[in-house]
Design a protein around this motif. Sequence first.
Motif, short mmCIF file in Angstrom:
data_model
loop_
_atom_site.label_atom_id
_atom_site.label_comp_id
_atom_site.label_asym_id
_atom_site.label_seq_id
_atom_site.Cartn_x
_atom_site.Cartn_y
_atom_site.Cartn_z
N PRO A 1 -4.94 3.47 -14.88
CA PRO A 1 -5.09 3.58 -13.41
C PRO A 1 -5.16 2.24 -12.70
CG PRO A 1 -7.15 4.13 -14.52
CD PRO A 1 -6.11 3.97 -15.61
N ILE A 2 -5.45 1.18 -13.43
CA ILE A 2 -5.55 -0.13 -12.75
C ILE A 2 -4.16 -0.64 -12.41
CG2 ILE A 2 -6.45 -2.47 -12.86
CD1 ILE A 2 -8.35 -1.53 -15.09
N MET A 3 -3.37 -0.89 -13.47
CA MET A 3 -2.06 -1.50 -13.22
C MET A 3 -1.10 -0.55 -12.53
SD MET A 3 -2.68 -4.45 -13.92
CE MET A 3 -1.10 -5.16 -13.55
N ASN A 4 -1.25 0.73 -12.76
CA ASN A 4 -0.37 1.67 -12.09
C ASN A 4 -0.60 1.70 -10.59
OD1 ASN A 4 1.06 2.39 -14.30
ND2 ASN A 4 -0.07 4.26 -14.72
N SER A 5 -1.76 1.25 -10.15
CA SER A 5 -1.99 1.19 -8.71
C SER A 5 -1.51 -0.13 -8.12
CB SER A 5 -3.48 1.37 -8.39
OG SER A 5 -4.23 0.28 -8.89
N LEU B 1 -6.69 12.64 -11.60
CA LEU B 1 -6.22 11.74 -12.65
C LEU B 1 -7.35 10.77 -13.00
CD1 LEU B 1 -3.47 12.90 -11.87
CD2 LEU B 1 -2.56 10.59 -11.89
N PRO B 2 -7.22 10.08 -14.13
CA PRO B 2 -8.23 9.06 -14.43
C PRO B 2 -8.19 7.98 -13.33
CG PRO B 2 -6.85 9.48 -16.34
CD PRO B 2 -6.23 10.22 -15.19
N GLN C 1 -6.24 4.40 -6.27
CA GLN C 1 -7.35 5.15 -6.87
C GLN C 1 -7.64 6.42 -6.09
OE1 GLN C 1 -8.13 4.10 -9.81
NE2 GLN C 1 -6.82 2.35 -9.38
N ALA C 2 -7.55 6.31 -4.75
CA ALA C 2 -7.85 7.48 -3.92
C ALA C 2 -6.89 8.62 -4.22
CB ALA C 2 -7.80 7.10 -2.45
N ILE C 3 -5.61 8.26 -4.40
CA ILE C 3 -4.61 9.30 -4.66
C ILE C 3 -4.76 9.85 -6.07
CG2 ILE C 3 -2.13 9.75 -4.85
CD1 ILE C 3 -1.87 7.68 -2.49
N PHE C 4 -5.03 8.95 -7.05
CA PHE C 4 -5.28 9.43 -8.41
C PHE C 4 -6.44 10.42 -8.41
CE2 PHE C 4 -3.66 5.10 -10.06
CZ PHE C 4 -2.35 5.55 -9.99
N ILE D 1 0.84 -1.19 0.00
CA ILE D 1 0.00 0.00 0.00
C ILE D 1 0.87 1.25 0.00
CG2 ILE D 1 -1.73 1.30 1.32
CD1 ILE D 1 -2.67 -1.53 2.36
N GLY D 2 1.95 1.20 0.77
CA GLY D 2 2.83 2.36 0.89
C GLY D 2 3.53 2.70 -0.41
N ILE D 3 4.08 1.69 -1.08
CA ILE D 3 4.80 1.95 -2.33
C ILE D 3 3.82 2.42 -3.41
CG2 ILE D 3 6.18 0.92 -4.18
CD1 ILE D 3 7.77 1.21 -1.63
N THR D 4 2.65 1.80 -3.45
CA THR D 4 1.65 2.25 -4.40
C THR D 4 1.24 3.70 -4.12
OG1 THR D 4 0.73 0.12 -5.03
CG2 THR D 4 -0.78 1.97 -5.03
N ALA D 5 1.06 4.01 -2.85
CA ALA D 5 0.69 5.38 -2.48
C ALA D 5 1.78 6.36 -2.91
CB ALA D 5 0.44 5.47 -0.98
N LEU D 6 3.04 5.96 -2.65
CA LEU D 6 4.15 6.84 -2.99
C LEU D 6 4.23 7.07 -4.50
CD1 LEU D 6 6.64 8.23 -1.65
CD2 LEU D 6 7.94 6.18 -2.24
N VAL D 7 4.16 5.97 -5.25
CA VAL D 7 4.27 6.08 -6.71
C VAL D 7 3.07 6.84 -7.27
CG1 VAL D 7 4.31 4.74 -8.85
CG2 VAL D 7 5.72 4.04 -6.93
N SER D 8 1.90 6.60 -6.71
CA SER D 8 0.70 7.30 -7.18
C SER D 8 0.81 8.80 -6.90
CB SER D 8 -0.55 6.74 -6.47
OG SER D 8 -0.67 5.37 -6.70
N TRP D 9 1.37 9.09 -5.75
CA TRP D 9 1.55 10.49 -5.39
C TRP D 9 2.52 11.17 -6.36
CZ3 TRP D 9 6.13 12.64 -3.14
CH2 TRP D 9 6.00 13.99 -2.81
#
Lengths: 325, 352
Positions: free
Chosen positions: B77-81, B158-159, B150-153, B50-58
Amino acid sequence: MIEARGLTKRYGETTAVDNLSFTITPGIVTGFLGPNGAGKSTTMRMILGLDNPTSGSVTVNGKTYRDLPAPMREVGALLDAKAVHGGRTAWQHLRWLAQAGGIHRRRIDEVLDTVGLTGVAGKKVGGFSLGMSQRLGIAAALLGDPPVLLFDEPVNGLDPEGILWVRNLMKRLAAEGRTIFVSSHLMSEMQETADHVLVIGKGSLIADATIADVTRQGSGATVKVASPALAEFTPFLESAGATIAPEADGGVLVTGIDAARIGELAAMHRIPLHELSPRRASLESAFMELTRNSVEYQANGSRPDAGDLAETARALAGQEENTNV
Amino acid sequence: MSSITATTVRDAAPSTGGVPFSATLASEWTKLVTVRSTWITIAIGAILSIGITALVSWVTGWSWSDWTEADKATFDPIMNSMVGMMFTVILFVVLGVNLVASEYASGMMRLTMTAMPRRGRVLLAKVVVVTAVSLVAGTLITVATFYAGQAIFAAYDLPTAGLGDGDVVRTLVGISLTSPVFPVLGVAVAFLSRSTAIAITVVLALIFAPAFFGPLFATTVAGRRAGVPAGSGLGQHRAFQPRSGQPDVHRSRPGRRRPHRLAGGLHRRSEPDPQPSRCVAGKPAHPAASSVLTSGVGVAMLPEIVFSVTTRVPPVQQTAGGGCDERTSVHGSTGFGSDLARGSRAPSAGPA
């Protein structure tokens, strides 16, 4: 009932266990003695199916361990008390073990009570002293209420009270008609606990006898003699059939004739004696004597008759004489 | 025939009777859930994912204004999360290895084997319990990671994707179902090696080495295949097909800064494109496929192949540029995560 027939285990060139045959009978405590590296652990591992014999076989109640339908209900074993996961509580440890053996959880509280660990059932095993771990290991062995029990060094790390407890527990279990097989390097402990001993050295069986036989053989056979006229006295002793070994303090150890006969000989030949003391050999010294030359035994190819300890010891004494000369 | 079968069953009966498999299963379950390390391992896996996804999404949201229109158009937005799931894979390997190797380390395996001397059964029980736990934990972590992204996007306008979007359920289910592969590999290798360090190293190497070294082989193959008409080989990497409605944005605007794939293609920084119109032909399609061909470590590709199968949808349109994709040609796979991230570009690259 544990039966080994020609049990042999080789690791490459090394023979850890060499052609062992024995029968361990129910109702008594059988001790398993031998110096480190003698093959005690390997033998126990083969009994429990943890190692495959190179040749020969060992059965428990007529079946090899792996063929037992519910092994924990037939054989209980304490191998290494510290081989547990320290993060589990005593109860949790016994819980997975009970499940693995198909044993009702009711037994967990019973065995905890038997070994006196009820109070620490919820404590993590990692914080246990060696003595507590030994008790937990014994509890684990007792889980299945098995007719055959194997204990590897059960009194290790126990305080005197604990040792007494284990001693009485094993005697009680044997009195219930179970087969109790206990390995130990504490010969004095075996003297107090075991009814029968198997002695092995370098993987070979050296003795299979009752405790009484072993200690009787040791005691009375050796007499310490000190005399200012020893040189004069020695031929008389030898002609009477004694074997004489010099001691460091100038005296001699006489074997083959008892103290009474030596005293009579001295009186007859007017030899002054400064000391005439029978050496009551402990199981320990008998054991040391028995295992010391087990290598030479193998080299000479002469295998002692397992039941005849007296002959074994005499042969050993002769062997020692030869090697000293 | 029937008598032979009957005899076999009767002969086998004594050795399988006594203690039922369910007892072994219950025992292994107790072992797994009564040690703190199980829960710590899963928790670290969840936090990292969750943390790495949040960081990368941010970072994605923060750098969004620098993205080219083409990259914005192909943003998935699917795979990027899902990029953080790579760390769950590592922690799940540790989980599986620990279940076996810690018993060898402490010597407790002797107790396990005296309680149940039939080793195959112990192995099977361990596989079953670790599969169950990692499937449940993997599903929860996958869904949580997805929504974190998704929340950060959404916060950066973002889409985004939701459960109603076509590929979301398929992607999440696919990744969740793949979760047990890693701990089961861990259990198997730990049984063979009996050592935590060796088992973790071997399994991680099996999983990641093809992704790391595959592109090297792929480049060689690409070189040999130069001149072969694109599209006649193993096929294009679908994820990189530009939308049919916007063919080849880069080529139409020479000198325009083109995106560079970094960190699994999620964080893009811009750099001048030295050869905007050049097309390197014949790049073998999928790093996974080329790795299988060139390294021969087929089993190691299992996770990636499973990902590919579960997250990719045919067909692919050939683009106006003759099916040649610059980015694929110049930049190879950047690892497992990038592969993961590319996974379902195709669906999103459908007709606009």
